[in-house]
Design a protein around this motif. Structure first.
Motif, PDB file in Angstrom:
ATOM      1  N   THR A  23      -7.388  85.246 -23.506  1.00 35.93           N
ATOM      2  CA  THR A  23      -8.279  84.148 -23.856  1.00 35.93           C
ATOM      3  C   THR A  23      -8.932  83.532 -22.635  1.00 35.93           C
ATOM      4  OG1 THR A  23      -6.941  83.645 -25.815  1.00 35.93           O
ATOM      5  CG2 THR A  23      -8.441  81.926 -25.028  1.00 35.93           C
ATOM      6  N   GLY A  24     -10.244  83.456 -22.708  1.00 34.89           N
ATOM      7  CA  GLY A  24     -11.015  82.858 -21.621  1.00 34.89           C
ATOM      8  C   GLY A  24     -11.936  81.787 -22.156  1.00 34.89           C
ATOM      9  N   THR A  25     -13.136  81.761 -21.620  1.00 34.22           N
ATOM     10  CA  THR A  25     -14.136  80.771 -22.009  1.00 34.22           C
ATOM     11  C   THR A  25     -15.477  81.455 -22.238  1.00 34.22           C
ATOM     12  OG1 THR A  25     -14.929  80.326 -19.778  1.00 34.22           O
ATOM     13  CG2 THR A  25     -12.961  79.122 -20.482  1.00 34.22           C
ATOM     14  N   SER A  26     -16.470  80.659 -22.577  1.00 33.23           N
ATOM     15  CA  SER A  26     -17.816  81.193 -22.763  1.00 33.23           C
ATOM     16  C   SER A  26     -18.442  81.602 -21.434  1.00 33.23           C
ATOM     17  CB  SER A  26     -18.709  80.155 -23.438  1.00 33.23           C
ATOM     18  OG  SER A  26     -18.754  78.959 -22.687  1.00 33.23           O
ATOM     19  N   SER A  27     -17.800  81.223 -20.315  1.00 35.24           N
ATOM     20  CA  SER A  27     -18.301  81.593 -18.986  1.00 35.24           C
ATOM     21  C   SER A  27     -17.760  82.935 -18.512  1.00 35.24           C
ATOM     22  CB  SER A  27     -17.920  80.515 -17.959  1.00 35.24           C
ATOM     23  OG  SER A  27     -18.555  79.291 -18.254  1.00 35.24           O
ATOM     24  N   ASP A  28     -16.844  83.486 -19.260  1.00 37.02           N
ATOM     25  CA  ASP A  28     -16.323  84.803 -18.875  1.00 37.02           C
ATOM     26  C   ASP A  28     -16.198  85.705 -20.109  1.00 37.02           C
ATOM     27  OD1 ASP A  28     -13.643  83.704 -19.750  1.00 37.02           O
ATOM     28  OD2 ASP A  28     -13.799  82.660 -17.850  1.00 37.02           O
ATOM     29  N   VAL A  29     -15.048  85.713 -20.750  1.00 33.60           N
ATOM     30  CA  VAL A  29     -14.831  86.630 -21.879  1.00 33.60           C
ATOM     31  C   VAL A  29     -15.900  86.479 -22.960  1.00 33.60           C
ATOM     32  CG1 VAL A  29     -13.257  87.259 -23.752  1.00 33.60           C
ATOM     33  CG2 VAL A  29     -12.338  86.742 -21.474  1.00 33.60           C
ATOM     34  N   GLY A  30     -16.195  85.251 -23.328  1.00 30.28           N
ATOM     35  CA  GLY A  30     -17.142  85.008 -24.413  1.00 30.28           C
ATOM     36  C   GLY A  30     -18.591  85.235 -24.044  1.00 30.28           C
ATOM     37  N   GLY A  31     -18.872  85.292 -22.747  1.00 31.21           N
ATOM     38  CA  GLY A  31     -20.253  85.377 -22.314  1.00 31.21           C
ATOM     39  C   GLY A  31     -20.766  86.778 -22.054  1.00 31.21           C
ATOM     40  N   SER A  69     -13.373  88.815 -29.966  1.00 29.49           N
ATOM     41  CA  SER A  69     -13.935  87.861 -30.908  1.00 29.49           C
ATOM     42  C   SER A  69     -14.066  86.523 -30.189  1.00 29.49           C
ATOM     43  CB  SER A  69     -13.037  87.717 -32.147  1.00 29.49           C
ATOM     44  OG  SER A  69     -13.562  86.752 -33.024  1.00 29.49           O
ATOM     45  N   GLY A  70     -15.286  86.075 -30.028  1.00 36.07           N
ATOM     46  CA  GLY A  70     -15.513  84.824 -29.315  1.00 36.07           C
ATOM     47  C   GLY A  70     -15.002  84.889 -27.886  1.00 36.07           C
ATOM     48  N   ASN A  71     -14.161  83.953 -27.519  1.00 36.91           N
ATOM     49  CA  ASN A  71     -13.635  83.882 -26.156  1.00 36.91           C
ATOM     50  C   ASN A  71     -12.314  84.630 -25.974  1.00 36.91           C
ATOM     51  OD1 ASN A  71     -15.810  82.232 -25.522  1.00 36.91           O
ATOM     52  ND2 ASN A  71     -14.657  80.336 -25.838  1.00 36.91           N
ATOM     53  N   THR A  72     -11.893  85.385 -26.977  1.00 38.28           N
ATOM     54  CA  THR A  72     -10.619  86.099 -26.909  1.00 38.28           C
ATOM     55  C   THR A  72     -10.813  87.603 -27.088  1.00 38.28           C
ATOM     56  OG1 THR A  72      -9.371  84.194 -27.743  1.00 38.28           O
ATOM     57  CG2 THR A  72      -8.329  86.355 -27.924  1.00 38.28           C
ATOM     58  N   ALA A  73     -10.298  88.333 -26.105  1.00 41.96           N
ATOM     59  CA  ALA A  73     -10.277  89.792 -26.186  1.00 41.96           C
ATOM     60  C   ALA A  73      -8.866  90.241 -26.523  1.00 41.96           C
ATOM     61  CB  ALA A  73     -10.716  90.398 -24.856  1.00 41.96           C
ATOM     62  N   SER A  74      -8.754  91.445 -27.061  1.00 44.10           N
ATOM     63  CA  SER A  74      -7.434  91.958 -27.445  1.00 44.10           C
ATOM     64  C   SER A  74      -7.297  93.426 -27.089  1.00 44.10           C
ATOM     65  CB  SER A  74      -7.207  91.782 -28.946  1.00 44.10           C
ATOM     66  OG  SER A  74      -7.235  90.422 -29.327  1.00 44.10           O
ATOM     67  N   LEU A  75      -6.081  93.788 -26.707  1.00 45.02           N
ATOM     68  CA  LEU A  75      -5.722  95.190 -26.475  1.00 45.02           C
ATOM     69  C   LEU A  75      -4.639  95.551 -27.475  1.00 45.02           C
ATOM     70  CD1 LEU A  75      -5.786  97.795 -24.651  1.00 45.02           C
ATOM     71  CD2 LEU A  75      -3.843  96.778 -23.428  1.00 45.02           C
ATOM     72  N   THR A  76      -4.873  96.616 -28.239  1.00 47.45           N
ATOM     73  CA  THR A  76      -3.888  97.087 -29.203  1.00 47.45           C
ATOM     74  C   THR A  76      -3.356  98.440 -28.765  1.00 47.45           C
ATOM     75  OG1 THR A  76      -4.895  95.891 -31.045  1.00 47.45           O
ATOM     76  CG2 THR A  76      -3.471  97.748 -31.591  1.00 47.45           C
ATOM     77  N   ILE A  77      -2.053  98.551 -28.786  1.00 54.27           N
ATOM     78  CA  ILE A  77      -1.398  99.831 -28.514  1.00 54.27           C
ATOM     79  C   ILE A  77      -0.729 100.257 -29.811  1.00 54.27           C
ATOM     80  CG2 ILE A  77       0.184 101.121 -27.056  1.00 54.27           C
ATOM     81  CD1 ILE A  77       0.105  98.809 -25.053  1.00 54.27           C
ATOM     82  N   SER A  78      -1.187 101.359 -30.363  1.00 58.46           N
ATOM     83  CA  SER A  78      -0.602 101.863 -31.605  1.00 58.46           C
ATOM     84  C   SER A  78       0.349 103.018 -31.290  1.00 58.46           C
ATOM     85  CB  SER A  78      -1.692 102.309 -32.570  1.00 58.46           C
ATOM     86  OG  SER A  78      -2.488 103.305 -31.958  1.00 58.46           O
ATOM     87  N   GLY A  79       1.285 103.265 -32.197  1.00 58.75           N
ATOM     88  CA  GLY A  79       2.247 104.343 -31.974  1.00 58.75           C
ATOM     89  C   GLY A  79       2.976 104.166 -30.648  1.00 58.75           C
TER      90      GLY A  79
END
Lengths: 110, 121
Positions: A23-31, A69-79
């Protein structure tokens, strides 16, 4: 220039899926769609796993996926596999033309 | 083989100086912006400084502004970090890292193996 916020630890059993948030802000992740993820095993340099939010470099398993999504990025590891046990860091380009990393997440395979 | 090899780390007293170097090989060095990223065992990764492929753009994290100077020599395929007025909080493993901005990339790859800087009396 505050670090992006990640959970300190996430765990899962082999075969399960886990998700790490960043989770970041609109100045980084969200921007920007310039979020990348790195895997680091003990004593080793970080390794690029995901770039531009959701793209995988050649040679990285398709069990790794990214989203934002918005200011939050996600990493999913499956299996989940034993070899996935490592530290994971997100990173983003910022409006200051600098870069910022996440606080890091320790993934444990139970 | 793409390779970044850092050198110049060591034990230094607070207030003293140190110069890190990074030798690149296996790729076209002047196609890449270059950066220094450090890692304190307790605080994860921190972007420290970056320099564009032609040295036209240079940036620093606030905590090192006025103390650190990044530079490069494309003829020698080398990156440098001059660190002055060192503080104990600068203690970390310093990585040399490339960003292929000329290709529209905004991610860190390749990475060196790091050189350890310890600031202590």
């Amino acid at each position: 220039q505050s670090a992006l916020t990640q959970p300190a630890s996430v765990s899962g059993s082999p075969g399960q899926s886990i998700t790490i948030s960043c989770t970041g802000t609109s100045s980084d992740v969200g921007g920007y769609n310039f979020v990348s993820w790195y895997q680091q095993h003990p004593g080793k340099a970080p390794k690029l796993m995901i770039y531009d939010v959701s793209k995988r470099p050649s040679g990285v398993s398709d069990r790794f996926s990214g989203s934002k999504s918005g200011n939050t990025a996600s990493l999913t590891i499956s299996g989940l596999q034993a070899e996935d046990e490592a530290d994971y860091y997100c990173s983003s380009h910022t409006t200051s033309a600098t870069y910022v990393f996440g606080t890091g997440t320790r993934v444990t395979v139970l | 083989e793409v390779q970044l090899v850092e050198s110049g780390g060591g034990l230094v007293q607070p207030g003293r100086s140190l110069r890190l170097s990074c030798a690149a090989s296996g790729f076209r060095f002047d196609d890449y912006d270059m950066h220094w990223v450090r890692q304190d065992s307790g605080r994860g990764l921190e972007w420290v400084s970056g320099i564009s492929w032609n040295s036209g753009s240079i940036l620093y994290v606030d905590s090192v502004k006025g103390r650190f100077t990044i530079s490069r020599d494309n003829a020698k395929n080398s990156l440098y970090l001059q660190m002055n007025s060192l503080r104990p909080e600068d203690t970390a493993l310093y990585y040399c890292v490339g960003v292929g901005r000329i290709f529209g990339r905004n991610w860190f790859d390749p990475w060196g193996q790091g050189t350890l800087v310890t600031v202590s009396s």
